[in-house]
Write a protein that holds these residues in place. Structure first.
Motif, PDB file in Angstrom:
ATOM      1  N   ILE A   1      37.244 -37.886  48.230  1.00 31.81           N
ATOM      2  CA  ILE A   1      37.616 -37.674  46.829  1.00 31.81           C
ATOM      3  C   ILE A   1      38.152 -38.956  46.203  1.00 31.81           C
ATOM      4  O   ILE A   1      37.836 -39.284  45.059  1.00 31.81           O
ATOM      5  CB  ILE A   1      38.670 -36.547  46.715  1.00 31.81           C
ATOM      6  N   LEU A   2      38.946 -39.691  46.960  1.00 32.34           N
ATOM      7  CA  LEU A   2      39.596 -40.887  46.429  1.00 32.34           C
ATOM      8  C   LEU A   2      38.803 -42.164  46.690  1.00 32.34           C
ATOM      9  O   LEU A   2      39.302 -43.260  46.449  1.00 32.34           O
ATOM     10  CB  LEU A   2      40.998 -41.018  47.033  1.00 32.34           C
ATOM     11  N   PHE A   3      37.575 -42.034  47.143  1.00 25.99           N
ATOM     12  CA  PHE A   3      36.762 -43.207  47.443  1.00 25.99           C
ATOM     13  C   PHE A   3      36.627 -44.069  46.198  1.00 25.99           C
ATOM     14  O   PHE A   3      36.380 -43.564  45.106  1.00 25.99           O
ATOM     15  CB  PHE A   3      35.378 -42.777  47.934  1.00 25.99           C
ATOM     16  N   PRO A   4      36.815 -45.380  46.335  1.00 28.22           N
ATOM     17  CA  PRO A   4      36.775 -46.241  45.147  1.00 28.22           C
ATOM     18  C   PRO A   4      35.383 -46.256  44.514  1.00 28.22           C
ATOM     19  O   PRO A   4      34.378 -46.220  45.224  1.00 28.22           O
ATOM     20  CB  PRO A   4      37.149 -47.622  45.685  1.00 28.22           C
ATOM     21  N   PRO A   5      35.337 -46.300  43.194  1.00 32.66           N
ATOM     22  CA  PRO A   5      34.031 -46.358  42.532  1.00 32.66           C
ATOM     23  C   PRO A   5      33.344 -47.682  42.815  1.00 32.66           C
ATOM     24  O   PRO A   5      34.005 -48.699  43.027  1.00 32.66           O
ATOM     25  CB  PRO A   5      34.371 -46.226  41.048  1.00 32.66           C
ATOM     26  N   ARG A   6      32.042 -47.659  42.817  1.00 36.11           N
ATOM     27  CA  ARG A   6      31.288 -48.884  43.090  1.00 36.11           C
ATOM     28  C   ARG A   6      31.321 -49.783  41.863  1.00 36.11           C
ATOM     29  O   ARG A   6      30.897 -49.403  40.791  1.00 36.11           O
ATOM     30  CB  ARG A   6      29.861 -48.573  43.466  1.00 36.11           C
ATOM     31  N   ASP A   7      31.846 -50.946  42.081  1.00 32.50           N
ATOM     32  CA  ASP A   7      31.913 -51.965  41.039  1.00 32.50           C
ATOM     33  C   ASP A   7      31.155 -53.166  41.584  1.00 32.50           C
ATOM     34  O   ASP A   7      31.500 -53.698  42.633  1.00 32.50           O
ATOM     35  CB  ASP A   7      33.373 -52.312  40.747  1.00 32.50           C
ATOM     36  N   ASP A   8      30.131 -53.583  40.895  1.00 35.35           N
ATOM     37  CA  ASP A   8      29.246 -54.627  41.415  1.00 35.35           C
ATOM     38  C   ASP A   8      29.974 -55.918  41.783  1.00 35.35           C
ATOM     39  O   ASP A   8      29.613 -56.586  42.732  1.00 35.35           O
ATOM     40  CB  ASP A   8      28.140 -54.938  40.403  1.00 35.35           C
ATOM     41  N   SER A   9      31.021 -56.257  41.050  1.00 37.09           N
ATOM     42  CA  SER A   9      31.646 -57.556  41.262  1.00 37.09           C
ATOM     43  C   SER A   9      32.573 -57.603  42.475  1.00 37.09           C
ATOM     44  O   SER A   9      32.575 -58.567  43.217  1.00 37.09           O
ATOM     45  CB  SER A   9      32.399 -57.988  40.006  1.00 37.09           C
TER      46      SER A   9
ATOM     47  N   ARG B   1      45.314 -32.921  47.288  1.00 40.53           N
ATOM     48  CA  ARG B   1      45.432 -32.550  48.707  1.00 40.53           C
ATOM     49  C   ARG B   1      45.823 -31.076  48.843  1.00 40.53           C
ATOM     50  O   ARG B   1      45.240 -30.335  49.627  1.00 40.53           O
ATOM     51  CB  ARG B   1      46.455 -33.430  49.411  1.00 40.53           C
ATOM     52  N   LYS B   2      46.791 -30.647  48.066  1.00 43.12           N
ATOM     53  CA  LYS B   2      47.230 -29.247  48.117  1.00 43.12           C
ATOM     54  C   LYS B   2      46.113 -28.299  47.692  1.00 43.12           C
ATOM     55  O   LYS B   2      45.950 -27.230  48.270  1.00 43.12           O
ATOM     56  CB  LYS B   2      48.464 -29.029  47.239  1.00 43.12           C
ATOM     57  N   LEU B   3      45.344 -28.682  46.677  1.00 43.83           N
ATOM     58  CA  LEU B   3      44.254 -27.821  46.222  1.00 43.83           C
ATOM     59  C   LEU B   3      43.161 -27.710  47.273  1.00 43.83           C
ATOM     60  O   LEU B   3      42.601 -26.637  47.476  1.00 43.83           O
ATOM     61  CB  LEU B   3      43.670 -28.335  44.904  1.00 43.83           C
ATOM     62  N   VAL B   4      42.855 -28.802  47.945  1.00 41.97           N
ATOM     63  CA  VAL B   4      41.836 -28.763  48.999  1.00 41.97           C
ATOM     64  C   VAL B   4      42.285 -27.836  50.117  1.00 41.97           C
ATOM     65  O   VAL B   4      41.514 -27.013  50.611  1.00 41.97           O
ATOM     66  CB  VAL B   4      41.543 -30.182  49.544  1.00 41.97           C
ATOM     67  N   VAL B   5      43.530 -27.930  50.506  1.00 39.78           N
ATOM     68  CA  VAL B   5      44.050 -27.081  51.578  1.00 39.78           C
ATOM     69  C   VAL B   5      44.055 -25.622  51.140  1.00 39.78           C
ATOM     70  O   VAL B   5      43.725 -24.730  51.916  1.00 39.78           O
ATOM     71  CB  VAL B   5      45.470 -27.536  51.989  1.00 39.78           C
ATOM     72  N   THR B   6      44.398 -25.370  49.891  1.00 37.13           N
ATOM     73  CA  THR B   6      44.461 -24.004  49.382  1.00 37.13           C
ATOM     74  C   THR B   6      43.072 -23.380  49.273  1.00 37.13           C
ATOM     75  O   THR B   6      42.885 -22.212  49.587  1.00 37.13           O
ATOM     76  CB  THR B   6      45.135 -23.985  47.991  1.00 37.13           C
ATOM     77  N   GLU B   7      42.097 -24.169  48.828  1.00 34.85           N
ATOM     78  CA  GLU B   7      40.757 -23.639  48.590  1.00 34.85           C
ATOM     79  C   GLU B   7      39.996 -23.345  49.876  1.00 34.85           C
ATOM     80  O   GLU B   7      39.080 -22.543  49.891  1.00 34.85           O
ATOM     81  CB  GLU B   7      39.955 -24.613  47.724  1.00 34.85           C
TER      82      GLU B   7
ATOM     83  N   LEU C   1      41.338 -25.624  56.173  1.00 33.32           N
ATOM     84  CA  LEU C   1      40.942 -26.862  56.824  1.00 33.32           C
ATOM     85  C   LEU C   1      42.054 -27.368  57.732  1.00 33.32           C
ATOM     86  O   LEU C   1      43.230 -27.248  57.405  1.00 33.32           O
ATOM     87  CB  LEU C   1      40.646 -27.937  55.775  1.00 33.32           C
ATOM     88  N   ASP C   2      41.657 -27.984  58.847  1.00 32.04           N
ATOM     89  CA  ASP C   2      42.671 -28.613  59.687  1.00 32.04           C
ATOM     90  C   ASP C   2      43.037 -29.976  59.093  1.00 32.04           C
ATOM     91  O   ASP C   2      42.424 -30.442  58.134  1.00 32.04           O
ATOM     92  CB  ASP C   2      42.204 -28.718  61.140  1.00 32.04           C
ATOM     93  N   ASP C   3      44.032 -30.627  59.659  1.00 36.53           N
ATOM     94  CA  ASP C   3      44.544 -31.881  59.098  1.00 36.53           C
ATOM     95  C   ASP C   3      43.487 -32.977  59.023  1.00 36.53           C
ATOM     96  O   ASP C   3      43.427 -33.725  58.051  1.00 36.53           O
ATOM     97  CB  ASP C   3      45.747 -32.378  59.900  1.00 36.53           C
ATOM     98  N   ASP C   4      42.650 -33.090  60.054  1.00 36.70           N
ATOM     99  CA  ASP C   4      41.610 -34.124  60.046  1.00 36.70           C
ATOM    100  C   ASP C   4      40.593 -33.877  58.936  1.00 36.70           C
ATOM    101  O   ASP C   4      40.150 -34.814  58.266  1.00 36.70           O
ATOM    102  CB  ASP C   4      40.890 -34.189  61.395  1.00 36.70           C
ATOM    103  N   MET C   5      40.234 -32.620  58.742  1.00 38.09           N
ATOM    104  CA  MET C   5      39.272 -32.299  57.690  1.00 38.09           C
ATOM    105  C   MET C   5      39.866 -32.570  56.308  1.00 38.09           C
ATOM    106  O   MET C   5      39.175 -33.055  55.414  1.00 38.09           O
ATOM    107  CB  MET C   5      38.816 -30.847  57.815  1.00 38.09           C
ATOM    108  N   VAL C   6      41.143 -32.279  56.146  1.00 31.32           N
ATOM    109  CA  VAL C   6      41.807 -32.561  54.870  1.00 31.32           C
ATOM    110  C   VAL C   6      41.831 -34.066  54.625  1.00 31.32           C
ATOM    111  O   VAL C   6      41.523 -34.533  53.529  1.00 31.32           O
ATOM    112  CB  VAL C   6      43.244 -31.979  54.848  1.00 31.32           C
ATOM    113  N   GLN C   7      42.164 -34.835  55.654  1.00 25.83           N
ATOM    114  CA  GLN C   7      42.193 -36.289  55.507  1.00 25.83           C
ATOM    115  C   GLN C   7      40.814 -36.820  55.123  1.00 25.83           C
ATOM    116  O   GLN C   7      40.690 -37.665  54.240  1.00 25.83           O
ATOM    117  CB  GLN C   7      42.667 -36.949  56.797  1.00 25.83           C
ATOM    118  N   ASP C   8      39.770 -36.314  55.757  1.00 22.86           N
ATOM    119  CA  ASP C   8      38.410 -36.745  55.427  1.00 22.86           C
ATOM    120  C   ASP C   8      38.038 -36.365  53.998  1.00 22.86           C
ATOM    121  O   ASP C   8      37.452 -37.165  53.264  1.00 22.86           O
ATOM    122  CB  ASP C   8      37.403 -36.138  56.404  1.00 22.86           C
ATOM    123  N   ALA C   9      38.381 -35.158  53.594  1.00 16.94           N
ATOM    124  CA  ALA C   9      38.061 -34.704  52.235  1.00 16.94           C
ATOM    125  C   ALA C   9      38.788 -35.547  51.193  1.00 16.94           C
ATOM    126  O   ALA C   9      38.188 -35.961  50.190  1.00 16.94           O
ATOM    127  CB  ALA C   9      38.422 -33.228  52.073  1.00 16.94           C
ATOM    128  N   ILE C  10      40.051 -35.828  51.425  1.00 15.24           N
ATOM    129  CA  ILE C  10      40.815 -36.647  50.482  1.00 15.24           C
ATOM    130  C   ILE C  10      40.253 -38.061  50.431  1.00 15.24           C
ATOM    131  O   ILE C  10      40.157 -38.665  49.358  1.00 15.24           O
ATOM    132  CB  ILE C  10      42.315 -36.657  50.850  1.00 15.24           C
TER     133      ILE C  10
END
Length: 92
Positions: free
Chosen positions: A69-77, A48-54, A57-66
């Motif tokens: 980034i943290l979206f769970p990987p697709r697991d078929d089961s 989160r800190k790196l996204v803001v530093t790079e 971004l406003d708070d909503d954009m940071v929340q969306d970016a995080i």
């Protein structure tokens, strides 16, 4: 001997964030078990800190970016349970 071994957790965390570079963080983690532990323990916060530093971004954009980034990987089961949980936590 790890030079970061005697530092408290907070300065180590600040050093990781202050690098402003994922490449440098990776190098620190490879060189120092202490920094690796700090990164693993605080990965979301550091990202989160790196996204803001790079980018300016406003708070909503940071929340969306995080959320992306943290979206769970697709697991078929059992993909939809982590997906639903992630979407619920993101919307709050």
């Amino acid at each position: 001997m790890d030079p970061f071994d005697k530092l408290p957790a907070e300065p180590c965390l600040e050093i990781l964030i202050a690098t402003c570079s994922k490449r440098t963080i990776k190098q620190l983690m490879q060189a120092s078990p202490v920094m690796l532990r700090q990164f693993v323990a605080h990965k979301e916060y550091i990202n989160r800190k790196l996204v803001v530093t790079e980018a300016d971004l406003d708070d909503d954009m940071v929340q969306d970016a995080i959320a992306i980034i943290l979206f769970p990987p697709r697991d078929d089961s059992s993909y939809f349970v982590p997906f639903d949980n992630h979407c619920l936590s993101w919307s709050n």
